[in-house]
Design a protein around this motif. Structure first.
Motif, PDB file in Angstrom:
ATOM      1  N   ASP A 135       0.832  -1.211   0.000  1.00  0.00           N
ATOM      2  CA  ASP A 135       0.000   0.000   0.000  1.00  0.00           C
ATOM      3  C   ASP A 135       0.864   1.258   0.000  1.00  0.00           C
ATOM      4  N   VAL A 136       1.939   1.240   0.805  1.00  0.00           N
ATOM      5  CA  VAL A 136       2.866   2.373   0.842  1.00  0.00           C
ATOM      6  C   VAL A 136       3.509   2.556  -0.528  1.00  0.00           C
ATOM      7  N   ALA A 137       3.939   1.454  -1.118  1.00  0.00           N
ATOM      8  CA  ALA A 137       4.608   1.517  -2.423  1.00  0.00           C
ATOM      9  C   ALA A 137       3.659   2.019  -3.510  1.00  0.00           C
ATOM     10  N   LYS A 138       2.410   1.555  -3.481  1.00  0.00           N
ATOM     11  CA  LYS A 138       1.435   2.018  -4.472  1.00  0.00           C
ATOM     12  C   LYS A 138       1.149   3.499  -4.307  1.00  0.00           C
ATOM     13  N   SER A 139       1.040   3.945  -3.065  1.00  0.00           N
ATOM     14  CA  SER A 139       0.690   5.343  -2.801  1.00  0.00           C
ATOM     15  C   SER A 139       1.770   6.309  -3.265  1.00  0.00           C
ATOM     16  N   ASN A 140       3.040   5.878  -3.217  1.00  0.00           N
ATOM     17  CA  ASN A 140       4.102   6.792  -3.663  1.00  0.00           C
ATOM     18  C   ASN A 140       4.692   6.392  -5.011  1.00  0.00           C
ATOM     19  N   GLY A 141       4.026   5.475  -5.701  1.00  0.00           N
ATOM     20  CA  GLY A 141       4.434   5.118  -7.060  1.00  0.00           C
ATOM     21  C   GLY A 141       5.748   4.386  -7.166  1.00  0.00           C
ATOM     22  N   THR A 142       6.062   3.556  -6.176  1.00  0.00           N
ATOM     23  CA  THR A 142       7.358   2.859  -6.184  1.00  0.00           C
ATOM     24  C   THR A 142       7.188   1.344  -6.066  1.00  0.00           C
ATOM     25  N   LEU A 143       6.107   0.816  -6.588  1.00  0.00           N
ATOM     26  CA  LEU A 143       5.833  -0.609  -6.423  1.00  0.00           C
ATOM     27  C   LEU A 143       6.946  -1.467  -7.036  1.00  0.00           C
ATOM     28  N   GLU A 144       7.361  -1.134  -8.243  1.00  0.00           N
ATOM     29  CA  GLU A 144       8.410  -1.914  -8.897  1.00  0.00           C
ATOM     30  C   GLU A 144       9.736  -1.809  -8.140  1.00  0.00           C
ATOM     31  N   ALA A 145      10.080  -0.597  -7.733  1.00  0.00           N
ATOM     32  CA  ALA A 145      11.329  -0.391  -7.006  1.00  0.00           C
ATOM     33  C   ALA A 145      11.295  -1.088  -5.652  1.00  0.00           C
ATOM     34  N   THR A 146      10.128  -1.095  -5.018  1.00  0.00           N
ATOM     35  CA  THR A 146       9.985  -1.761  -3.726  1.00  0.00           C
ATOM     36  C   THR A 146      10.162  -3.266  -3.869  1.00  0.00           C
ATOM     37  N   ALA A 147       9.613  -3.838  -4.932  1.00  0.00           N
ATOM     38  CA  ALA A 147       9.783  -5.270  -5.189  1.00  0.00           C
ATOM     39  C   ALA A 147      11.260  -5.599  -5.384  1.00  0.00           C
ATOM     40  N   ALA A 148      11.969  -4.743  -6.109  1.00  0.00           N
ATOM     41  CA  ALA A 148      13.407  -4.957  -6.332  1.00  0.00           C
ATOM     42  C   ALA A 148      14.186  -4.822  -5.025  1.00  0.00           C
ATOM     43  N   ASP A 149      13.815  -3.845  -4.200  1.00  0.00           N
ATOM     44  CA  ASP A 149      14.493  -3.655  -2.909  1.00  0.00           C
ATOM     45  C   ASP A 149      14.265  -4.846  -1.991  1.00  0.00           C
ATOM     46  N   LEU A 150      13.038  -5.377  -1.988  1.00  0.00           N
ATOM     47  CA  LEU A 150      12.745  -6.514  -1.121  1.00  0.00           C
ATOM     48  C   LEU A 150      13.497  -7.763  -1.556  1.00  0.00           C
ATOM     49  N   GLU A 151      13.772  -7.877  -2.840  1.00  0.00           N
ATOM     50  CA  GLU A 151      14.573  -9.016  -3.298  1.00  0.00           C
ATOM     51  C   GLU A 151      15.994  -8.913  -2.735  1.00  0.00           C
TER      52      GLU A 151
END
Length: 241
Positions: A69-85
């Motif tokens: 939800d945080v990632a979607k709200s600030n438009g960083t969903l793809e970057a967040t997925a990469a960071d979590l990897e």
């Protein structure tokens, strides 16, 4: 705060700054791949095993959904997925996992190390906040389950089908692209994400696992062909010589 974060939905907030009176004690260090150096404990205790009680799926899903939800709200969903990897790879190091789950290590020391790593790896600020929330809530030992749940949430949001391709040798990009197209045609998914693994026992060829929890299998390996031939001929295991 603890009660609120254990309920759903979970809100990820920035942590308070560590107490200025705390000064971490320097000690010998141990290193691991990635460059981060972790203070070595001077007190030896038996760490908690990973095979202990697991967080329920609903709680892990709640943390993963909150982060999405945080990632979607600030438009960083793809970057967040990469960071979590990257985070998943980091905590796969036994020394890292043992350090962060050891109750004798001060919370402030763990927070400082998280900030150091996220700056070094150029991760997003909300990733550091998320990790520090897990540390404060004593949930960091469940990071593996949470990152796995995030992948499920991410795939659902992006309409992505995950396919795990296992082969004897590393497949080139062209072959993986062809496999991705085949999985997309088979499943009707909007996107296909490929993960690879190696397994010498396949002899040659490859296998593809996809679907919920990898429930569906396409076996294009020589090992499978040998097993089918052996079954047809009603003989024992066949091997190439």
């Amino acid at each position: 705060m603890a009660a609120a974060l254990q309920q759903t939905p979970i809100t990820i907030k920035s942590r308070l700054s560590p107490s200025p009176q705390f000064t971490p004690t320097k000690a010998h260090t141990l290193s691991f791949s990635g460059g981060l150096r972790i203070p070595k404990l001077t007190l030896s205790i038996k760490s908690r095993r990973r095979g202990g009680a697991r967080m329920s799926d609903s709680v892990a899903s709640s943390y993963a959904t909150a982060l999405a939800d945080v990632a979607k709200s600030n438009g960083t969903l793809e970057a967040t997925a990469a960071d979590l990897e990257k985070i998943s790879n980091l905590f796969s190091e036994e020394s890292v996992y043992r350090y962060f789950t050891n109750p004798t290590v001060p919370v402030e020391s763990k927070n400082e190390l998280v900030d150091s790593y996220t700056n070094e790896a150029n991760l997003q600020p909300h990733i550091a906040n998320f990790l520090n929330v897990l540390i404060d809530m004593k949930r960091i030992d469940q990071i593996k389950e949470i990152t796995e749940e995030f992948e499920v949430v991410y795939n659902k949001i992006t309409e992505t089908e995950l396919a795990i391709v296992t082969s004897v040798v590393k497949l080139d990009a062209q072959h993986l692209a062809q496999i991705a197209k085949g999985v997309q045609k088979l499943t009707g998914a909007k996107n296909v994400r490929i993960k690879t693994a190696l397994n010498e026992s396949l002899v040659a060829g490859f296998t593809i696992r996809y679907g919920s929890g990898g429930s569906k299998l396409i076996d294009m390996s020589v090992k499978k062909q040998l097993e089918e031939i052996a079954e047809t001929l009603e003989v024992g295991d066949l091997q190439l010589v």
